[in-house]
Design an enzyme around this catalytic site. Structure first.
Site, PDB file in Angstrom:
ATOM      1  N   TYR A 173       0.832  -1.205   0.000  1.00  0.00           N
ATOM      2  CA  TYR A 173       0.000   0.000   0.000  1.00  0.00           C
ATOM      3  C   TYR A 173       0.866   1.255   0.000  1.00  0.00           C
ATOM      4  O   TYR A 173       2.002   1.252   0.460  1.00  0.00           O
ATOM      5  CB  TYR A 173      -0.969   0.013   1.185  1.00  0.00           C
ATOM      6  CG  TYR A 173      -0.331   0.188   2.551  1.00  0.00           C
ATOM      7  CD1 TYR A 173      -0.089   1.460   3.072  1.00  0.00           C
ATOM      8  CD2 TYR A 173       0.019  -0.917   3.320  1.00  0.00           C
ATOM      9  CE1 TYR A 173       0.487   1.619   4.329  1.00  0.00           C
ATOM     10  CE2 TYR A 173       0.587  -0.771   4.576  1.00  0.00           C
ATOM     11  CZ  TYR A 173       0.818   0.509   5.071  1.00  0.00           C
ATOM     12  OH  TYR A 173       1.394   0.659   6.312  1.00  0.00           O
ATOM     13  N   CYS A 174       0.263   2.319  -0.542  1.00  0.00           N
ATOM     14  CA  CYS A 174       0.908   3.634  -0.488  1.00  0.00           C
ATOM     15  C   CYS A 174      -0.020   4.589   0.252  1.00  0.00           C
ATOM     16  O   CYS A 174      -0.654   4.196   1.231  1.00  0.00           O
ATOM     17  CB  CYS A 174       1.306   4.120  -1.886  1.00  0.00           C
ATOM     18  SG  CYS A 174       0.007   4.026  -3.135  1.00  0.00           S
ATOM     19  N   GLY A 175      -0.149   5.842  -0.201  1.00  0.00           N
ATOM     20  CA  GLY A 175      -0.837   6.832   0.605  1.00  0.00           C
ATOM     21  C   GLY A 175      -2.339   6.877   0.461  1.00  0.00           C
ATOM     22  O   GLY A 175      -3.077   6.336   1.286  1.00  0.00           O
ATOM     23  N   CYS A 179      -3.269   6.969  -5.296  1.00  0.00           N
ATOM     24  CA  CYS A 179      -1.818   6.809  -5.361  1.00  0.00           C
ATOM     25  C   CYS A 179      -1.494   5.544  -6.153  1.00  0.00           C
ATOM     26  O   CYS A 179      -1.989   4.458  -5.841  1.00  0.00           O
ATOM     27  CB  CYS A 179      -1.241   6.716  -3.950  1.00  0.00           C
ATOM     28  SG  CYS A 179       0.501   6.252  -3.899  1.00  0.00           S
TER      29      CYS A 179
END
Length: 209
Positions: A173-175, A179
């Site tokens: 996962y990112c932000g 994203c």
């Protein structure tokens, strides 16, 4: 034509709509939904000049969507409260349901990879066969992350692939919800033989869950 008795009420309601009627301000709200930031950090994240970022934040603060605090010479901004985060999540969901153009834009941005929902991830956190990987910068990870997630910033991913066990299912996962870094990370992981999926909604989606 005379003003209706309700006009002042609708004028006040419209202030929220006006504050949200800007791609830049919506982007800033998504970034702030993850953690508080300085004006300089927000300008870099949104790709907007510092002076413009400050002006946009003042508009959001005027309608009480964000608040700020001062520490030394730095000013830190954050969402005013959890209701703002929930409202923005509802807005995104409603807009994606109504606007085919938005759905197309999201697909174009994130690609066709099938993701794992926040609820699905929550049910798998205790599973030793699942490894959660946070590909955001280390500072974001330090400010808050999914329980049990390891920090592996995207900039370091290719050099640190040998640290990842090959037999585990990886959720990266990112932000925020739009994203694309986690999708890029998943493609890299799959190219090197890992079973990997992105987390729908990113860390912001996890928080809002």
């Amino acid at each position: 034509m005379s003003e209706s008795p309700e006009e002042p009420i609708y004028q006040q309601l419209a202030r929220i709509g006006k504050a949200l009627a800007s791609p830049v301000r919506l982007r800033l709200l998504d970034v702030l939904g993850q953690r508080e930031h300085t004006v300089e950090e927000l300008a870099q994240a949104a790709g907007v000049p510092l002076k413009n970022t400050s002006a946009q934040l003042q508009q959001l603060r005027a309608v009480h969507l964000v608040t700020s605090r001062k520490e030394g010479q730095r000013v830190y901004y954050r969402l005013a409260d959890e209701r703002v985060s929930r409202f923005l999540a509802e807005l995104r969901g409603f807009a994606e349901e109504r606007l085919a153009e938005l759905r197309d834009a999201v697909r174009a941005r994130l690609g066709p990879l099938e993701g794992v929902t926040a609820d699905e991830l929550a049910s798998r956190l205790a599973d030793p066969g699942t490894l959660v990987v946070d590909v955001r910068p280390a500072a974001d990870y330090a400010a808050g992350h999914v329980p049990g997630a390891i920090s592996l910033p995207m900039a370091e991913l290719r050099e640190r692939l040998d640290e990842l066990p090959g037999e585990r299912q990886i959720v990266a996962y990112c932000g925020g919800p739009y994203c694309a870094v986690s999708s890029e990370a998943v493609r890299v992981l799959r190219e090197h033989g890992h079973a990997a999926h992105p987390l729908d909604g990113g860390y912001l989606g996890w928080q809002q869950r």
